[in-house]
Design a protein around this motif. Structure first.
Motif, PDB file in Angstrom:
ATOM      1  N   SER A 279       0.831  -1.211   0.000  1.00 59.24           N
ATOM      2  CA  SER A 279       0.000   0.000   0.000  1.00 59.24           C
ATOM      3  C   SER A 279       0.867   1.262   0.000  1.00 59.24           C
ATOM      4  O   SER A 279       0.356   2.371  -0.138  1.00 59.24           O
ATOM      5  N   VAL A 280       2.168   1.087   0.144  1.00 56.80           N
ATOM      6  CA  VAL A 280       3.152   2.152  -0.077  1.00 56.80           C
ATOM      7  C   VAL A 280       4.256   1.551  -0.939  1.00 56.80           C
ATOM      8  O   VAL A 280       4.714   0.440  -0.674  1.00 56.80           O
ATOM      9  N   SER A 281       4.667   2.262  -1.974  1.00 58.08           N
ATOM     10  CA  SER A 281       5.605   1.670  -2.947  1.00 58.08           C
ATOM     11  C   SER A 281       7.068   1.986  -2.679  1.00 58.08           C
ATOM     12  O   SER A 281       7.952   1.268  -3.151  1.00 58.08           O
ATOM     13  N   TYR A 282       7.335   3.063  -1.915  1.00 61.67           N
ATOM     14  CA  TYR A 282       8.730   3.514  -1.759  1.00 61.67           C
ATOM     15  C   TYR A 282       9.015   3.785  -0.282  1.00 61.67           C
ATOM     16  O   TYR A 282       8.288   4.546   0.366  1.00 61.67           O
ATOM     17  N   LEU A 283      10.059   3.148   0.225  1.00 60.45           N
ATOM     18  CA  LEU A 283      10.453   3.310   1.628  1.00 60.45           C
ATOM     19  C   LEU A 283      11.755   4.094   1.681  1.00 60.45           C
ATOM     20  O   LEU A 283      12.779   3.636   1.165  1.00 60.45           O
ATOM     21  N   VAL A 284      11.694   5.278   2.284  1.00 58.53           N
ATOM     22  CA  VAL A 284      12.883   6.122   2.433  1.00 58.53           C
ATOM     23  C   VAL A 284      13.440   5.869   3.827  1.00 58.53           C
ATOM     24  O   VAL A 284      12.742   6.083   4.821  1.00 58.53           O
ATOM     25  N   THR A 285      14.680   5.426   3.915  1.00 57.93           N
ATOM     26  CA  THR A 285      15.162   4.903   5.185  1.00 57.93           C
ATOM     27  C   THR A 285      16.641   5.192   5.418  1.00 57.93           C
ATOM     28  O   THR A 285      17.390   5.468   4.486  1.00 57.93           O
ATOM     29  N   THR A 286      17.025   5.096   6.667  1.00 61.07           N
ATOM     30  CA  THR A 286      18.442   5.119   7.038  1.00 61.07           C
ATOM     31  C   THR A 286      18.987   3.696   6.938  1.00 61.07           C
ATOM     32  O   THR A 286      18.273   2.777   6.536  1.00 61.07           O
ATOM     33  N   ASP A 287      20.234   3.503   7.381  1.00 59.72           N
ATOM     34  CA  ASP A 287      20.835   2.165   7.320  1.00 59.72           C
ATOM     35  C   ASP A 287      20.150   1.163   8.238  1.00 59.72           C
ATOM     36  O   ASP A 287      20.465  -0.029   8.194  1.00 59.72           O
TER      37      ASP A 287
END
Length: 447
Positions: A279-287
């Motif tokens: 339901s969300v296509s892109y995950l912006v994340t740290t390491d």
């Protein structure tokens, strides 16, 4: 008999055969008392050590027999999930910071055979005396290099000193060349090294995207638009950057969310669930998301920022091109950035078209349910309720995840409005639950 039980476990997991690393790990862990298992992210290390643990457990012992220490709550929950899927008769519990200590103490009053936990929380339980240690014979330090990086030396040393009856110590890592601390008492371990050499890493393509602007957000946006609506992990170096990038992408019509260590546990779990179920296509994340998370195989990994160390770059890339699959890692760079030794700046440059259409919106939305395992709800209850009362067909329901007190279900976007209308006044298992579209993780405004 044991072979038959192991075959049943593979059947429960939907696996036909173990891979080479898992076979070697099972044999070695059963035979030797000190083992160092080195294998890349996504290669099946969890099952590699859980299968021999299952063989070692003794049914007549009613206390904790195996302790598994992990650097993050997410890894702990992932291991718990694999153990439960194995379908053994042995109880498992996971303990971690941010989880209710009272719930954990209650769970430990009926001791699990396998206890998983983060070093800080397990040390807390040892201080409180909430479980006995005299029958713990097997210790597993999973991703122990990450635990060392996070500074858990003191807690791990304290825990290991309290385990006086240990006879097996298993260290597990996706990184080689790590100095093993003396307090682990792992001396001359049998080393199983399945980390491939550079010449074997043929499934991963590296491509560079050169940003004309110092703020690389437009280059990222155009790159995402060129990925044919396929999902991606986007890595950056700071929590604030993860939030800013996610918010900016959403403003531009990209369905993204962020994930980092500064979020509370509920927010982190919700972000992962929404990414996992599509339901969300892109995950912006740290390491933090570079390893130890239960997320799907990615075709695309994007480095918005490059990490300072090569091993973190490797771990990030380990989220794609796993096993026999192929994948691409994209590096977005600007001429003002410091050049890093481990990057070949002569690699292929990808020219991204700025006129490509937005990715398609996600096929699913996440539905929140205000009940879980402790309310006697399970997946079958939710499927039955949504199908009978909500008139959903088989293909309308995606991934369902049932937690202690809440649950989440992925439902086809086109069916959500009718579903919520049809079940508004209905009861599930004789009880009225709050059921609504799950909130997206959004950046909190500064006070």
């Amino acid at each position: 008999m044991k072979n038959q039980r192991s075959n049943n476990i593979l059947l429960n997991l939907g696996i036909e055969n173990l891979n080479e690393m898992q076979v070697a790990a099972q044999e070695t862990i059963l035979r030797d008392n000190n083992v160092l298992l080195l294998s890349p992210t996504g290669s099946g290390k969890t099952l590699a050590f859980l299968l021999p643990v299952f063989e070692i457990l003794e049914p007549e012992v009613k206390d904790v027999q195996c302790l598994i220490l992990v650097p993050s709550r997410e890894l702990g929950l992932q291991i718990e999930q694999v153990w439960k899927k194995m379908g053994t008769d042995y109880k498992v519990n996971v303990c971690y910071g941010g989880h209710s200590i009272e719930t954990e103490i209650k769970n430990l009053s009926n001791p699990p055979a396998v206890l998983i936990g983060t070093p800080g929380r397990i040390a807390d339980h040892l201080d409180r005396g909430t479980f006995k240690t005299e029958n713990i014979q097997t210790l597993i330090l999973d991703e122990f290099d990450k635990s060392l990086q996070l500074g858990f030396h003191e807690e791990m040393s304290f825990i290991i000193n309290r385990l006086t009856k240990l006879n097996k110590r298993i260290l597990v890592s996706a990184t080689s060349d790590i100095e093993i601390p003396k307090y682990t008492r792992v001396i001359h371990p049998t080393i199983l090294d399945f980390i491939p050499g550079e010449e074997e890493k043929t499934n991963l393509s590296l491509k560079m995207v050169v940003s004309k602007e110092k703020d690389k957000i437009n280059s990222l946006f155009h790159l995402i638009c060129s990925l044919k609506s396929e999902s991606a992990l986007i890595f950056c170096n700071h929590r604030d950057a993860a939030e800013r990038i996610s918010d900016t992408l959403n403003e531009k019509g990209i369905y993204a969310t962020y994930y980092h260590g500064g979020m509370d546990q509920d927010e982190r779990e919700r972000a992962l669930i929404q990414f996992r179920n599509g339901s969300v296509s892109y995950l912006v994340t740290t390491d933090l998301a570079a390893r130890g998370l239960d997320i799907p195989e990615m075709k695309h990994v994007i480095h918005y920022h490059l990490p300072s160390k090569e091993d973190e770059f490797t771990h990030r890339n380990g989220r794609t091109a796993r096993m026999l699959a192929s994948g691409t890692a994209y590096i977005i760079t600007h001429e003002s950035e410091k050049k890093l030794d481990y990057i070949d700046y002569g690699m292929k440059v990808l020219l991204v078209d700025s006129n490509i259409k937005l990715p398609k919106p996600p096929e699913f939305q996440t539905i929140y349910i205000s009940g879980g395992k402790k309310n006697k709800l399970n997946k079958i209850d939710i499927v039955g309720f949504f199908s009978q009362k909500g008139k959903l067909e088989k293909g309308d329901l995606g991934l369902i995840e049932v937690k202690d007190f809440i649950s989440f279900a992925a439902v086809k976007t086109a069916k959500v409005k009718d579903l919520l209308r049809l079940i508004r006044d209905e009861k599930m298992k004789g009880k009225k639950f709050k059921i609504e579209v799950a909130r997206k993780v959004v950046k909190k405004e500064d006070n």
